[in-house]
Design a protein around this motif. Sequence first.
Motif, short mmCIF file in Angstrom:
data_model
loop_
_atom_site.label_atom_id
_atom_site.label_comp_id
_atom_site.label_asym_id
_atom_site.label_seq_id
_atom_site.Cartn_x
_atom_site.Cartn_y
_atom_site.Cartn_z
N ARG A 452 1.02 -1.27 0.09
CA ARG A 452 -0.08 -0.07 0.06
C ARG A 452 1.03 1.16 -0.03
O ARG A 452 1.76 1.35 0.72
CB ARG A 452 -0.85 0.08 1.19
CG ARG A 452 -1.80 -1.11 1.35
CD ARG A 452 -2.97 -1.16 0.38
NE ARG A 452 -3.62 -2.23 0.18
CZ ARG A 452 -4.67 -2.45 -0.70
NH1 ARG A 452 -5.08 -1.76 -1.49
NH2 ARG A 452 -5.36 -3.62 -0.42
N ILE A 453 0.52 2.22 -0.96
CA ILE A 453 1.26 3.45 -0.99
C ILE A 453 1.14 4.30 0.19
O ILE A 453 -0.17 4.58 0.51
CB ILE A 453 0.84 4.26 -2.07
CG1 ILE A 453 1.25 3.40 -3.56
CG2 ILE A 453 1.72 5.55 -2.20
CD1 ILE A 453 0.85 3.85 -4.81
N GLU A 454 2.25 4.87 0.85
CA GLU A 454 2.15 5.68 2.04
C GLU A 454 2.73 7.19 1.63
O GLU A 454 2.14 8.02 2.21
CB GLU A 454 2.95 5.08 3.09
CG GLU A 454 2.53 3.71 3.70
CD GLU A 454 3.15 3.35 4.82
OE1 GLU A 454 4.29 4.03 5.10
OE2 GLU A 454 2.66 2.42 5.39
N TYR A 455 3.51 7.27 0.28
CA TYR A 455 3.89 8.66 0.29
C TYR A 455 4.30 8.69 -1.08
O TYR A 455 4.99 7.50 -1.81
CB TYR A 455 4.89 9.11 1.21
CG TYR A 455 5.67 10.45 0.62
CD1 TYR A 455 5.14 11.53 0.76
CD2 TYR A 455 6.86 10.26 -0.05
CE1 TYR A 455 5.52 12.67 0.36
CE2 TYR A 455 7.47 11.44 -0.60
CZ TYR A 455 6.94 12.81 -0.22
OH TYR A 455 7.40 13.98 -0.77
N VAL A 456 3.81 9.68 -2.02
CA VAL A 456 4.59 9.82 -3.30
C VAL A 456 4.89 11.43 -3.21
O VAL A 456 4.07 12.21 -2.80
CB VAL A 456 3.32 9.51 -4.37
CG1 VAL A 456 3.49 7.94 -4.49
CG2 VAL A 456 2.16 10.33 -4.28
N ASN A 457 5.95 11.99 -4.29
CA ASN A 457 6.17 12.92 -4.61
C ASN A 457 5.26 13.64 -5.53
O ASN A 457 4.60 13.12 -6.17
CB ASN A 457 7.77 13.69 -4.34
CG ASN A 457 8.42 12.84 -5.69
OD1 ASN A 457 7.59 12.20 -6.39
ND2 ASN A 457 9.56 13.20 -5.76
N ALA A 458 5.06 15.05 -5.71
CA ALA A 458 4.47 15.59 -6.96
C ALA A 458 5.06 15.24 -8.21
O ALA A 458 4.30 14.44 -9.29
CB ALA A 458 4.67 17.02 -6.91
N ALA A 462 2.64 12.83 -10.83
CA ALA A 462 2.42 13.14 -12.26
C ALA A 462 2.50 12.25 -13.05
O ALA A 462 1.92 11.77 -14.03
CB ALA A 462 3.24 14.34 -12.56
N LEU A 463 3.77 11.48 -12.85
CA LEU A 463 3.97 10.13 -13.71
C LEU A 463 3.01 9.19 -13.61
O LEU A 463 2.99 8.46 -14.48
CB LEU A 463 5.51 9.70 -13.17
CG LEU A 463 5.96 8.47 -13.80
CD1 LEU A 463 6.17 8.74 -15.11
CD2 LEU A 463 7.49 8.00 -13.22
N LEU A 464 2.40 9.13 -12.65
CA LEU A 464 1.19 8.07 -12.41
C LEU A 464 0.11 8.42 -12.94
O LEU A 464 -0.98 7.67 -13.35
CB LEU A 464 1.04 7.72 -10.78
CG LEU A 464 2.30 6.89 -10.34
CD1 LEU A 464 2.06 6.93 -8.71
CD2 LEU A 464 2.58 5.78 -10.91
N GLY A 465 0.02 9.60 -13.34
CA GLY A 465 -1.24 10.37 -13.98
C GLY A 465 -2.22 10.56 -13.03
O GLY A 465 -3.34 11.03 -13.39
N GLU A 466 -1.82 10.88 -11.76
CA GLU A 466 -2.77 11.14 -10.65
C GLU A 466 -2.86 12.94 -10.62
O GLU A 466 -1.79 13.45 -11.07
CB GLU A 466 -2.25 10.84 -9.27
CG GLU A 466 -2.20 9.10 -9.19
CD GLU A 466 -3.63 8.64 -9.12
OE1 GLU A 466 -4.57 9.39 -9.06
OE2 GLU A 466 -3.76 7.45 -8.90
N GLN A 469 -0.87 14.50 -4.90
CA GLN A 469 -0.04 13.54 -4.18
C GLN A 469 -0.78 12.78 -3.49
O GLN A 469 -0.45 11.66 -2.79
CB GLN A 469 1.01 14.33 -3.37
CG GLN A 469 1.93 14.96 -4.04
CD GLN A 469 3.06 15.62 -3.50
OE1 GLN A 469 3.03 17.00 -3.28
NE2 GLN A 469 3.95 15.18 -2.44
N ILE A 470 -2.19 13.33 -3.17
CA ILE A 470 -3.24 12.46 -2.05
C ILE A 470 -3.60 11.36 -2.59
O ILE A 470 -3.80 10.13 -2.00
CB ILE A 470 -4.00 13.56 -1.46
CG1 ILE A 470 -3.24 14.88 -1.01
CG2 ILE A 470 -4.83 12.86 -0.53
CD1 ILE A 470 -2.31 14.41 0.27
N THR A 471 -4.02 11.40 -3.77
CA THR A 471 -5.04 10.41 -4.44
C THR A 471 -4.25 8.88 -4.64
O THR A 471 -5.09 7.98 -4.29
CB THR A 471 -5.57 10.77 -5.92
OG1 THR A 471 -4.50 11.12 -6.62
CG2 THR A 471 -6.52 12.04 -5.96
N PRO A 472 -3.10 8.80 -4.89
CA PRO A 472 -2.26 7.42 -4.67
C PRO A 472 -2.47 6.70 -3.33
O PRO A 472 -2.08 5.67 -3.20
CB PRO A 472 -0.87 7.76 -5.26
CG PRO A 472 -0.98 9.21 -5.86
CD PRO A 472 -2.09 9.80 -5.07
#
Length: 525
Positions: A452-458, A462-466, A469-472
């Motif tokens: 489970r994802i706990e943190y992603v940077n901006a 963006a790379l994930l298409g989100e 940063q909150i939605t993933p």
Amino acid sequence: MKQKTQFTKLIQIWGIVLIVGIAVCMTAIDIIRSYRDFTHSSQQIRSDYIAEQKRVIKEEVMRVAQAIAYGKSQSEKLTREKIKSRVYEAHSIADNIYHENKALKSKDEIQKMILDALRNIRFENGSGYYFATSLDGVEILFADKPEIEGKNLLNLQDSHGKFVIKDMIKIISQSGEGFYQYHWSKPDSEGNTFKKISFVKRFEPYKWFLGSGLYLDDIVEQIKSDLLADISRIRFGKEGYIFVNTFAGDALVSKGTLIAGKKKLWQVFNKNPEKTRALFEKEYRAALLPGGDYIYYSLAKLTTPDIESPKTSFIYGIPDLQWLLGAGVYLDDVETNIAQMQTELTNRIKEKVLSLIFFSLALLILFLFLFNRLNQRLTNDFGVLIAFFKQAAISNQPVELDKIRFHELDQLAHSANKMLEDKIQVEKQLRMFKTFAETSSQGMGWAAIDGRIEYVNAALAALLGEKNQITPLGKDIATTYYPEDEQQRLQEEIFPIVTQTGSWSGEIILQKISGELVTTHNSLF
């Protein structure tokens, strides 16, 4: 949520259970061992008692049998001595009369005086009398049958064909005196088949022999009568006595009472004649055995005539008297002693149980006292640790080690403080990483061990298409952002390398939220 058990309360409960369990086990073991020992001892006592009592009754019976044998052996001897004494007495009387009167009276007058003096003498209840016979066979004196006086009896025979007078003259001629045994008539009795022993002695002045005899059956009957009277008085042990019956079932001595053959055994014990007959059959079979034998039966005691008790008797037969002797012992007498032992054992067990209860209570009180002291210290140590863990999420205050008393909990406290230090270090590194990641143009983030994802940077969002940063956050990184082929590759190839080496770098095909596939270079740690 299931209610948890307090550790210290559990220890307390198990401590109490252990003490009570040990006390119960010790009591049970002691009781079982005591009763097992009692059972063994009672069996041994019972066996020894029966063996000893059987020995005693056999000895008593054999002692009486020996006394009877001795009495029988002495009967003929006593008879001979008695007859000889009587004849010597008669000879002395005749000799005194002769010598006192030989100078004063004629020979015929002296003879008459002698015969008159001896004729009326009787002894042994009238069965004993004197006779005088000349050496030519003429009967001079026969007190029992005066009608044969003056007759020559040389050819007189007894019922067995013996020439009585000839045989007596032969004894006188050879020895001057002696004993002679034959069969003869008895005063006041019919027949001439009574066994008799006579003693004859030469009376020189008249060429006579004087004599007298006794009937053996009279002597034997007298001895038997005396023996039965003596036997009826014999007592041994608690209720021991000798009983005597004839082979025909006549009761001679029973339960210490002289019956002398006046009744059959089953007439004496007439409450159950058939049972008494059956008992006599046992006695009779045992009496026929050469050394006697034991029989087993039940009979009422003298002290409890209405209650039958198990009994054993030793039976010994005396065939020439047609007697059977016996003595018995009650086998349940030992049960009184065993019952007393059992009562004493029960009392001892009660005392032991009470002592063990008091000891267990004292031990339980001591345990609770020591446990309370221990519990206070444990509660203090646990309280320190619990306080630490309650604040660990929001505070970096370490455990105060000087407040911990127990070594194991002290080690736990050291581990907790080490964990706190590691946490502070990780948080510091995470803050540094987030600071770096937020300003980096490269996509960065991390996930929990379950994916489970706990943190992603901006940049990564963006790379994930989100959109941000909150939605993933909270999504499974593999199933959400990688196609199926890459998911399989991750599971079978890449994750095992990360597990073994700690890192992996390479290209991975990424699938954006829109479904677009993008080849990316990844570094996994």
